[in-house]
Design an enzyme around this catalytic site. Structure first.
Site, PDB file in Angstrom:
ATOM      1  CE  LYS A   3      -3.988  -2.034  -0.145  1.00 48.87           C
ATOM      2  NZ  LYS A   3      -3.528  -3.395  -0.416  1.00 48.87           N
TER       3      LYS A   3
HETATM    4  C1  LIG Z   1      -9.805  -2.481  -1.764  1.00 50.62           C
HETATM    5  C2  LIG Z   1      -9.151  -3.298  -0.688  1.00 50.62           C
HETATM    6  N1  LIG Z   1      -9.855  -3.609   0.416  1.00 50.62           N
HETATM    7  C3  LIG Z   1      -9.312  -4.319   1.412  1.00 50.62           C
HETATM    8  C4  LIG Z   1      -8.012  -4.762   1.348  1.00 50.62           C
HETATM    9  C5  LIG Z   1      -7.478  -5.597   2.458  1.00 50.62           C
HETATM   10  O1  LIG Z   1      -6.350  -5.042   3.090  1.00 50.62           O
HETATM   11  P1  LIG Z   1      -5.311  -5.972   3.868  1.00 50.62           P
HETATM   12  O2  LIG Z   1      -4.411  -6.610   2.849  1.00 50.62           O
HETATM   13  O3  LIG Z   1      -4.545  -5.009   4.734  1.00 50.62           O
HETATM   14  O4  LIG Z   1      -6.084  -6.945   4.650  1.00 50.62           O
HETATM   15  C6  LIG Z   1      -7.237  -4.467   0.220  1.00 50.62           C
HETATM   16  C7  LIG Z   1      -5.858  -4.959   0.103  1.00 50.62           C
HETATM   17  O5  LIG Z   1      -5.322  -5.145  -0.961  1.00 50.62           O
HETATM   18  C8  LIG Z   1      -7.828  -3.717  -0.831  1.00 50.62           C
HETATM   19  O6  LIG Z   1      -7.145  -3.434  -1.933  1.00 50.62           O
END
Ligand SMILES: Cc1ncc(COP(=O)(O)O)c(C=O)c1O
Length: 388
Positions: A176
């Site tokens: 991210k």
């Molecule tokens: C749009 C979206 N929502 C939720 C997530 C979930 O995040 P995490 O990987 O920190 O669980 C991501 C991760 O890629 C995402 O791109």
């Protein structure tokens, strides 16, 4: 970053709560929470272990659970949908428009008396038509949760993405804009939702007083805590956010200006271009055939980081075969609801979204490019459009 992490390692207190004496004044999770809420212009922020956790926490804190319908987009990371299913709620898919995010008109078309919430996802670093979506949710009495996991630092008319809904969710995983290694956050202006979020993500602890053993538990919860080491990394990263966004915007602008001369390229609609966090440059081509041809030619020309989401099995519903089958190691409550709208995802038809996604390519914007590498890349991209 080394200094922040070093502070934690020196005290040996990795837990975000308690150990007041031993931690020698270092509260990395708390410091990150107050810095992030200030940056995003909201009253409350609670850090957690991932963006996926943030979505589960937001759903719980907004009172969304068994049998509730939640409107979601078909272009997202599957975590958005998994969080709804794991809450016992029912994802109801609505179409996206050329913002690559939920289409407000299409949301309206799928609202039923059982709809309780909308999760709008600000995909690829930029905004949905969030003002219209918020208005619609207010008119219909629906909870709005923003999945801004990919859009930290993005704004709409100067206001942070994630701060328009009842709750906003962020991810700080390793890929991210800013990272904790693994981590996430929920934000809100509502003190009750904030307290529920903080309690739910820590087995219901009310965090009152300074003896954890004596704390009360008014609700059931889970362990979605972040640890001090991850928070320390994120705290250092947050200080770089403005500089990261500025670099992304400059790199993106250079490529976008170069692509602008090809009339077949139509850029993703940005409701407020000034608020784009510029992690991706997304554009639509006239047909699926042309999009596939350009995607292949860019790959052959060595232009890395180009995504044809229509074939991607993480981000677009067309290839989410396991969702279509509702495959899970254990029975899901959604399959036991006997509910008229527990969707038959196998037969779901989203022609507007298919029409858009089959023609869309996204180019990742990197921070590490030197001016020479950026120039080389632009020449390679233009070579493909001019030749093929
Ligand atoms: C749009 C979206 N929502 C939720 C997530 C979930 O995040 P995490 O990987 O920190 O669980 C991501 C991760 O890629 C995402 O791109």
């Amino acid at each position: 970053m080394r200094k922040e992490v070093g502070d934690v390692l020196e005290t040996g207190v990795l837990f975000r709560y308690g150990f007041d004496g031993a931690r020698k004044g270092h509260w990395k999770a708390k410091a990150f929470e107050s810095a992030l809420s200030e940056k995003l212009g909201v009253k409350y922020c609670h850090l957690c272990s991932s963006g996926t956790a943030a979505l589960s926490i937001a759903l719980a804190a907004c009172g969304i659970g068994a049998g509730d319908e939640v409107i979601v987009p078909p272009f997202t990371f599957l975590a958005t949908i998994e969080a709804v299913i794991n809450a016992g709620a029912i994802p109801v898919f609505s179409e996206i428009d050329e913002t690559l995010c939920l289409d407000p008109k299409s949301i309206e078309a799928v609202v039923t008396p059982r709809t309780r919430a909308v999760i709008t996802v600000h995909m690829c670093g930029a905004m949905a038509q969030i003002d219209q979506i918020r208005r619609l949710c207010d008119d219909k009495g629906l909870v709005l949760i923003e999945d801004a996991c990919q859009a930290v630092g993005g704004t709409f008319r100067g206001k942070a993405l994630g701060s328009f809904g009842h709750m906003g969710c962020f991810s700080f995983d390793a890929v991210k804009t800013i990272t904790c290694g693994e981590g996430g956050a929920v934000i809100t202006d509502d003190s009750n939702r904030y307290l529920l979020a903080a309690a739910f993500s820590d087995h219901g602890h009310d965090h009152i007083g300074n003896d954890r053993g004596l704390e009360n538990h008014e609700i059931l919860g889970a362990n979605y805590r972040i640890c001090e080491l991850n928070a320390a990394v994120g705290l250092a990263q947050l200080r770089k956010l403005d500089c990261i966004i500025e670099t992304q915007r400059a790199n993106k602008k250079a490529i976008k200006d170069a692509l602008n001369k090809y009339s077949e390229v139509r850029f993703r609609h940005l409701p407020d271009p000034a608020g784009d966090s510029a992690t991706f440059l997304s554009f639509l081509l006239p047909s699926e055939t042309r999009a596939r041809q350009i995607a292949g030619a860019l790959g052959q020309a060595g232009v890395d980081g180009c995504f044809y989401w229509y074939d991607n099995n993480w981000h677009y519903i067309r290839r989410w075969d396991h969702l279509r089958r509702l495959s899970s190691p254990a029975p899901l409550s959604i399959t036991r609801l006997n509910h008229p709208s527990a969707c038959d995802y196998n037969n779901l038809s989203l022609p507007q979204s298919d029409g858009i996604m089959s023609r869309t390519l996204s180019m990742q914007i990197k921070l590490s490019w030197t001016p020479a590498q950026l120039q080389q890349r632009i020449e390679a991209i233009c070579g493909v459009f001019a030749r093929d």
